[in-house]
Design a protein around this motif. Structure first.
Motif, PDB file in Angstrom:
ATOM      1  N   ILE A 112     -19.402 -31.936  21.058  1.00  0.00           N
ATOM      2  CA  ILE A 112     -18.630 -31.138  22.079  1.00  0.00           C
ATOM      3  C   ILE A 112     -17.836 -29.966  21.349  1.00  0.00           C
ATOM      4  CG2 ILE A 112     -16.650 -31.029  23.833  1.00  0.00           C
ATOM      5  CD1 ILE A 112     -16.615 -34.044  23.926  1.00  0.00           C
ATOM      6  N   THR A 113     -18.063 -28.640  22.001  1.00  0.00           N
ATOM      7  CA  THR A 113     -17.623 -27.229  21.571  1.00  0.00           C
ATOM      8  C   THR A 113     -16.109 -27.362  21.729  1.00  0.00           C
ATOM      9  OG1 THR A 113     -17.836 -26.278  23.506  1.00  0.00           O
ATOM     10  CG2 THR A 113     -19.653 -26.202  21.878  1.00  0.00           C
ATOM     11  N   ARG A 114     -15.102 -28.261  21.466  1.00  0.00           N
ATOM     12  CA  ARG A 114     -13.635 -28.178  21.205  1.00  0.00           C
ATOM     13  C   ARG A 114     -13.355 -28.877  19.911  1.00  0.00           C
ATOM     14  NH1 ARG A 114     -12.902 -32.804  25.858  1.00  0.00           N
ATOM     15  NH2 ARG A 114     -12.941 -34.630  24.536  1.00  0.00           N
ATOM     16  N   GLU A 115     -11.856 -28.744  19.480  1.00  0.00           N
ATOM     17  CA  GLU A 115     -11.407 -29.030  18.227  1.00  0.00           C
ATOM     18  C   GLU A 115     -11.258 -30.529  18.378  1.00  0.00           C
ATOM     19  OE1 GLU A 115     -10.661 -27.139  15.859  1.00  0.00           O
ATOM     20  OE2 GLU A 115     -11.294 -25.506  16.853  1.00  0.00           O
TER      21      GLU A 115
ATOM     22  N   ASP B 229      -9.243 -32.533  17.042  1.00  0.00           N
ATOM     23  CA  ASP B 229      -7.864 -32.849  17.202  1.00  0.00           C
ATOM     24  C   ASP B 229      -7.490 -32.808  18.712  1.00  0.00           C
ATOM     25  OD1 ASP B 229      -7.612 -30.259  16.868  1.00  0.00           O
ATOM     26  OD2 ASP B 229      -5.982 -30.716  15.158  1.00  0.00           O
ATOM     27  N   ALA B 230      -8.353 -32.385  19.878  1.00  0.00           N
ATOM     28  CA  ALA B 230      -7.838 -31.866  20.953  1.00  0.00           C
ATOM     29  C   ALA B 230      -7.507 -33.017  21.843  1.00  0.00           C
ATOM     30  CB  ALA B 230      -8.980 -31.124  21.683  1.00  0.00           C
ATOM     31  N   GLY B 231      -7.594 -34.297  21.460  1.00  0.00           N
ATOM     32  CA  GLY B 231      -7.088 -35.293  22.272  1.00  0.00           C
ATOM     33  C   GLY B 231      -8.362 -35.965  23.081  1.00  0.00           C
ATOM     34  N   GLY B 232      -8.236 -37.208  23.553  1.00  0.00           N
ATOM     35  CA  GLY B 232      -9.182 -37.821  24.275  1.00  0.00           C
ATOM     36  C   GLY B 232     -10.166 -38.574  23.310  1.00  0.00           C
ATOM     37  N   GLU B 233     -11.534 -38.522  23.646  1.00  0.00           N
ATOM     38  CA  GLU B 233     -12.428 -39.173  22.712  1.00  0.00           C
ATOM     39  C   GLU B 233     -12.649 -38.739  21.462  1.00  0.00           C
ATOM     40  OE1 GLU B 233     -17.057 -38.100  24.022  1.00  0.00           O
ATOM     41  OE2 GLU B 233     -15.561 -37.278  25.321  1.00  0.00           O
ATOM     42  N   ASP B 234     -13.221 -39.674  20.606  1.00  0.00           N
ATOM     43  CA  ASP B 234     -13.740 -39.353  19.242  1.00  0.00           C
ATOM     44  C   ASP B 234     -14.905 -38.650  19.455  1.00  0.00           C
ATOM     45  OD1 ASP B 234     -14.144 -39.154  16.578  1.00  0.00           O
ATOM     46  OD2 ASP B 234     -15.180 -40.989  16.313  1.00  0.00           O
ATOM     47  N   HIS B 235     -15.221 -37.319  19.008  1.00  0.00           N
ATOM     48  CA  HIS B 235     -16.345 -36.591  19.121  1.00  0.00           C
ATOM     49  C   HIS B 235     -16.655 -35.905  18.034  1.00  0.00           C
ATOM     50  CE1 HIS B 235     -13.319 -33.687  20.106  1.00  0.00           C
ATOM     51  NE2 HIS B 235     -14.067 -32.735  20.016  1.00  0.00           N
ATOM     52  N   LEU B 236     -17.886 -35.403  17.753  1.00  0.00           N
ATOM     53  CA  LEU B 236     -18.375 -34.273  16.918  1.00  0.00           C
ATOM     54  C   LEU B 236     -17.913 -32.808  17.265  1.00  0.00           C
ATOM     55  CD1 LEU B 236     -19.466 -33.758  14.206  1.00  0.00           C
ATOM     56  CD2 LEU B 236     -21.732 -33.492  15.049  1.00  0.00           C
ATOM     57  N   ALA B 237     -17.078 -32.262  16.612  1.00  0.00           N
ATOM     58  CA  ALA B 237     -16.725 -30.834  17.080  1.00  0.00           C
ATOM     59  C   ALA B 237     -17.458 -29.732  16.434  1.00  0.00           C
ATOM     60  CB  ALA B 237     -15.136 -30.643  16.816  1.00  0.00           C
ATOM     61  N   VAL B 238     -17.859 -28.868  17.157  1.00  0.00           N
ATOM     62  CA  VAL B 238     -18.912 -27.861  16.647  1.00  0.00           C
ATOM     63  C   VAL B 238     -18.535 -26.418  17.557  1.00  0.00           C
ATOM     64  CG1 VAL B 238     -20.970 -29.373  16.199  1.00  0.00           C
ATOM     65  CG2 VAL B 238     -20.657 -28.115  18.501  1.00  0.00           C
TER      66      VAL B 238
END
Length: 199
Positions: A53-56, A58-67
């Motif tokens: 996902i293109t968001r930080e 530590d933006a909250g919600g799910e654990d994702h790979l930020a790019v």
């Protein structure tokens, strides 16, 4: 700009089943998915997708790979996604390597979007949609607790946003208006039924 192209079916993935969890803000789909992932932890035949996902991070919600946006474009051009879409100013990608798990006959569960279901359907031969919903008053209470929108904005959004999935999909509706325990039990039941279908 990301080049526009239609997704296409991935050969060999028909043995497993792709489960896409969708639902409006406040329905609790992220929470239910996290609880289900904990329940099925350690099983080799159930895989929960970590989205790009293109968001930080530590933006909250799910654990994702930020790019970054450019990083996402580069990944898309390299064929790193089986499905990707844009929503609310962000880009979301489902890693292409999940095809390995599907080819092995496993259950793959991903956080999705109702607007992107046609993309999933074009790629995955066996697709199940879990539509997590809740009563309008429950959604309003949960959204107000987040403090991101005014009461008026929330009610206007709920009034214009349908809770159903439109289209020719295999859908299971999951009402998450009750307790967290009830929602978790129902989510686990649905995924267990999916496992039985795959098996």
């Amino acid at each position: 700009m990301i080049p526009s192209h239609e997704p296409h079916a991935v050969p060999g993935t028909e043995r497993g089943m792709m489960v896409v969890v969708v639902g409006p803000s406040g329905a609790g789909k992220d929470t239910l998915m996290a609880l289900a992932a904990r329940h099925f932890r350690g099983r080799h035949d159930v895989h929960f997708v970590r989205r790009v996902i293109t968001r930080e991070h530590d933006a909250g919600g799910e654990d994702h790979l930020a790019v970054s946006d450019q990083g996402f474009v580069s990944m898309e051009q390299a064929g790193s996604f089986s499905v990707w879409w844009e929503a609310h100013g962000l880009k979301y990608g489902i890693p292409a390597e999940i095809s390995v798990s599907l080819a092995a006959g496993n259950l793959v569960v991903a956080n999705g979007s109702r607007s992107a279901l046609h993309r999933f359907q074009a790629v995955f031969p066996r697709l199940k949609v879990i539509n997590v919903t809740a009563r309008a008053d429950v959604l309003a209470t949960r959204l107000e607790a987040r403090g991101r929108e005014t009461h008026e904005d929330i009610m206007a959004r709920l009034a214009r946003g349908p809770l159903t999935v439109r289209g020719n999909y295999d859908v299971v509706d999951l009402d998450n208006s009750g307790s967290l325990e009830e929602g978790e039990r129902r989510m686990v039941e649905v995924l267990t039924d999916c496992l039985a279908e795959v098996g």
